[in-house]
Design a protein around this motif. Structure first.
Motif, PDB file in Angstrom:
ATOM      1  N   HIS A 219      49.531  91.595  93.265  1.00  0.00           N
ATOM      2  CA  HIS A 219      48.255  91.011  92.839  1.00  0.00           C
ATOM      3  C   HIS A 219      48.074  91.039  91.321  1.00  0.00           C
ATOM      4  CE1 HIS A 219      46.213  90.280  96.691  1.00  0.00           C
ATOM      5  NE2 HIS A 219      46.905  91.320  97.137  1.00  0.00           N
TER       6      HIS A 219
ATOM      7  N   LEU B 137      36.868  96.081  91.531  1.00  0.00           N
ATOM      8  CA  LEU B 137      37.517  97.048  92.427  1.00  0.00           C
ATOM      9  C   LEU B 137      36.633  97.437  93.599  1.00  0.00           C
ATOM     10  CD1 LEU B 137      39.753  99.049  93.217  1.00  0.00           C
ATOM     11  CD2 LEU B 137      38.687 100.699  91.640  1.00  0.00           C
TER      12      LEU B 137
ATOM     13  N   TRP C 238      48.970  95.260  97.812  1.00  0.00           N
ATOM     14  CA  TRP C 238      48.021  95.423  98.913  1.00  0.00           C
ATOM     15  C   TRP C 238      48.500  94.576 100.096  1.00  0.00           C
ATOM     16  CZ3 TRP C 238      43.169  97.829  97.134  1.00  0.00           C
ATOM     17  CH2 TRP C 238      42.398  98.295  98.214  1.00  0.00           C
TER      18      TRP C 238
ATOM     19  N   GLY D 252      40.228  85.643  90.128  1.00  0.00           N
ATOM     20  CA  GLY D 252      40.200  86.816  89.273  1.00  0.00           C
ATOM     21  C   GLY D 252      40.579  86.496  87.836  1.00  0.00           C
TER      22      GLY D 252
ATOM     23  N   PHE E   4      44.325  90.534  90.005  1.00  0.00           N
ATOM     24  CA  PHE E   4      43.303  91.549  90.267  1.00  0.00           C
ATOM     25  C   PHE E   4      42.532  91.901  89.003  1.00  0.00           C
ATOM     26  CE2 PHE E   4      42.265  96.128  90.211  1.00  0.00           C
ATOM     27  CZ  PHE E   4      41.275  96.133  91.187  1.00  0.00           C
TER      28      PHE E   4
ATOM     29  N   THR F 264      43.567 102.909  89.276  1.00  0.00           N
ATOM     30  CA  THR F 264      43.124 101.676  88.623  1.00  0.00           C
ATOM     31  C   THR F 264      42.698 101.967  87.187  1.00  0.00           C
ATOM     32  OG1 THR F 264      42.438 100.671  90.710  1.00  0.00           O
ATOM     33  CG2 THR F 264      41.443  99.790  88.705  1.00  0.00           C
TER      34      THR F 264
ATOM     35  N   TRP G 281      36.844  95.266  96.588  1.00  0.00           N
ATOM     36  CA  TRP G 281      38.067  95.467  97.355  1.00  0.00           C
ATOM     37  C   TRP G 281      37.955  96.722  98.224  1.00  0.00           C
ATOM     38  CZ3 TRP G 281      43.205  93.099  96.504  1.00  0.00           C
ATOM     39  CH2 TRP G 281      43.121  91.927  95.723  1.00  0.00           C
TER      40      TRP G 281
ATOM     41  N   GLU H 280      38.694  87.942  97.224  1.00  0.00           N
ATOM     42  CA  GLU H 280      40.045  87.752  96.699  1.00  0.00           C
ATOM     43  C   GLU H 280      40.139  86.332  96.158  1.00  0.00           C
ATOM     44  OE1 GLU H 280      43.502  89.199  98.628  1.00  0.00           O
ATOM     45  OE2 GLU H 280      42.426  90.787  99.712  1.00  0.00           O
TER      46      GLU H 280
END
Length: 256
Positions: A177, A185, A140, A16, A180, A211, A188, A13
């Protein structure tokens, strides 16, 4: 060169989509790893502080005692109105640093869902346009927070009233987020596998499907918003709040 100090709680995280925007705006980026690296002695020095997400809770100070120092450190920066961006856990840390309650929300909000306009967005650089453009964003989290005294409420979702707030002239807290990057993905899904398995109606397959449906539009909106917001900081050179926000800072400082 302008400096961006990034407080990271979980390796994948990271900044990004925000990272190339900062680099294009001329920022040098330096990460601090939460619980590992010592916090800078002078929290006001960096041109921008970004506080990223993670799976722990703000109130887990018994298990993670270094959170107490993080909160104190963030508070000093917020009360000076130095440019600060908090995402997910970062937003909750900002709320707690401003003496607001952070607590379990009772329902996990994991996956893609729309944002709703908050009560006060008109004076937050580019945020109204972002809400109109993005449509659906990635959520999230399971914790939420009360709106801090003196903060401006700028976004909500169907499940949680407090999705974003602005503080002073240069500080922004986002529960969702926007950073992101869909190309990441699978990291995550691996890193949060236990949380996904424990959340009803959320699966890796459903997250992949949603997504693919929403990420492209969300990416374009986020990149435009980040560019606009970062650009709005270009004239911020002082290390104290501007005159128009000093009275708010002084009033809220009495709560600590």
């Amino acid at each position: 060169m302008k400096t961006a100090l990034v407080l990271r709680h979980l390796a994948f995280e990271d900044l990004g989509l925000l990272q190339p925007v900062l680099q294009q705006a001329g920022y040098t980026i330096r990460y601090l790893e939460a619980g590992v690296d010592a916090l800078d002695a002078a929290p006001l020095e960096a041109d921008l502080l970004v506080i990223l997400g993670g799976p722990i809770s703000v109130y887990d100070v018994e298990d993670y005692p270094w959170l107490t120092e993080e909160i104190r450190w963030i508070r000093e920066r917020l009360l000076a109105d130095r440019p600060t961006l908090g995402i997910c856990l970062g937003a909750q840390l900002m709320a707690r640093a401003l003496n607001a309650k952070v607590y379990g929300g009772g329902t996990k909000e994991i996956g893609w869902a729309p944002l709703q306009r908050g009560r006060e967005t008109e004076d937050t650089a580019g945020f109204d346009a972002y809400l109109a453009q993005t449509g659906t964003v990635l959520h999230w989290h399971g914790d939420t927070y009360d709106l801090p005294s003196g903060a401006r409420h700028i976004a909500a979702s169907a499940l949680y009233e407090n999705q974003a707030f602005a503080w002073g002239a240069h500080c922004l807290a986002l529960q969702f987020h926007p950073e992101f990057d869909a190309r990441r993905l699978e990291q995550w899904l691996i890193g949060h596998c236990m949380e996904i398995a424990a959340t009803p109606n959320v699966t890796p397959a459903s997250l992949r499907t949603d997504t693919a449906l929403h990420a492209s539009q969300a990416r374009a909106a986020a990149e435009q918003f980040f560019s606009t917001w970062i650009g709005s900081l270009s004239n911020c050179r002082c290390k104290t709040a501007p005159a128009q926000t000093q009275h708010v800072m002084q009033r809220c400082a009495r709560n600590f």
